[in-house]
Design an enzyme around this catalytic site. Sequence first.
Site, PDB file in Angstrom:
ATOM      1  N   GLY A   1       0.787  -1.233   0.000  1.00 36.01           N
ATOM      2  CA  GLY A   1       0.000   0.000   0.000  1.00 36.01           C
ATOM      3  C   GLY A   1       0.816   1.280   0.000  1.00 36.01           C
TER       4      GLY A   1
ATOM      5  N   GLY B   1       2.691   2.440  -2.533  1.00 38.99           N
ATOM      6  CA  GLY B   1       2.719   3.114  -3.841  1.00 38.99           C
ATOM      7  C   GLY B   1       3.741   2.573  -4.824  1.00 38.99           C
TER       8      GLY B   1
ATOM      9  CB  SER C   1       1.547  -1.265  -8.224  1.00 42.74           C
ATOM     10  OG  SER C   1       1.926  -2.532  -7.756  1.00 42.74           O
ATOM     11  CE1 TYR C   2      -1.264   6.855  -8.743  1.00 41.29           C
ATOM     12  CE2 TYR C   2       0.877   7.823  -8.210  1.00 41.29           C
ATOM     13  CZ  TYR C   2      -0.426   7.959  -8.670  1.00 41.29           C
ATOM     14  OH  TYR C   2      -0.879   9.183  -9.048  1.00 41.29           O
TER      15      TYR C   2
ATOM     16  N   GLY D   1       4.440  -6.094  -1.919  1.00 45.64           N
ATOM     17  CA  GLY D   1       4.780  -5.422  -0.660  1.00 45.64           C
ATOM     18  C   GLY D   1       4.950  -6.377   0.507  1.00 45.64           C
TER      19      GLY D   1
END
Length: 467
Positions: free
Chosen positions: A20, A22, A24-25, A176
């Site tokens: 969570g 970021g 992949s973002y 992650g």
Amino acid sequence: VIKNAFDGYHTCLFAYGQTGSGKSYSIVGYQANKGIVPMACEEIFEEVRRQTEDPEKSVKFEVTVSMLEIYNENVQDLFVHPSLRPKGGLKVREAPGVGIFVENLRKIPVSSYEQIQKEIDSGTNYRTIGSTNMNATSSRAHTIVTISFKQRFIDKSTGLPINQKESNMNLVDLAGSERAASTGASGDRLKEGSNINKSLSILGKVIHVLAEQASGRAKNASVPYRESKLTRILQNALGGNSKTAMIAALSPASVNHDETLSTLRYADQVKSIRNIAVVNESPQEKLIRELREENERLKMAMKGSGAGVAGPSSGISQEDAEKQRLQYEEQMADVQSAMKELEKSWEQRLKEAQAQKAAEKNQGSEEEEEWKTNIHLMNLNQDPFLTGKINKIFKDGVNVVGKSDKETTADISIGGLGVVKQHCLINANKAKKTLTLTPNAESDKNKVHVNGKLITEKLALRHGDRI
């Protein structure tokens, strides 16, 4: 990273951090927000265009792209439909001159940004993601996008190639690290999380040993690359001939203080590693010749050592002889596989890729046509990205819906808490185009809802019903 790749160096960029934060973002992006992968692809073809149009230069470019994921320690090709993938995943091999490679991984030749973006979007659709308490679209596998490109420098007077540079650019989106208590993981999600943490732990060990070696404190220490598929594939990028960069993804939330501190310590260790990168200017012909020589050497070794022949004269047991023979055969298979791939011309590979794409498109069209003309179920998900990924066509007659095991196989197999073997029956009459749902005998316990309403007796289903 792109500049080093054009200079002829292998490069690698990987994102590390808790779930969570970021990663992949940053690497892939989300919807309208482009990530590093699409931006890098755009920049590569912009630079290719600039150099091709330069009158002072005579350079030919060949770009290929591959995309894989490591899910539960299985390597899968994301350019292949999940139903067509080999059971147990692809094998990671090693051959002299080529190094470590994934056998039968598709490398698709591309000639424009639009084409490479289309391929990456296709691969992204097949990525394994799932929802946890900490991230609604959590990556459940490590993803590696490899963009390989060759630069052939041509002599203007003769039209013959005078030099060749070859670079591999690895863009890695790691799954992650996560704590089961925070993510609320159970069942498959817990198993996935366990495998993710295991591979990241081994990656941490590899980086620690490499950092110790760089500082001179553990010069003779063995680096545990082989303990995980992730570290094996990234062996060259982590401690070999590559210019590697890391993105440390951090969460600003105070509840993630421990994970943030751990990521920063990890990044500090990474900074101390020193790779020795060299420009990859070896001509392809030299590589093929070396592979042929290695192949001949292995053949001679098999004959000379009497591999596979046991007895008093050879001084080895039948079991050792068989092991030796299998070892030589495996090495020869690796070398021949690498030679076959290298000897293919660019035009051959481009034709093969186009033919494979056309075949897949036809197969996809046939499947779509089948869904359009037959009564079927389609999955719904809170994330629209995952909606419609699973389609089940009803057979004519009674369809059993429920869990499958070794003894019984349901016609429409579903899992999850509270689902039993014969959860409900759906009778399909294709001639009349009707569906009738019969709930479980214990409908108050083994529940079936249609459009939010509990079903306790037979019900005729209609188009658009949510079951």
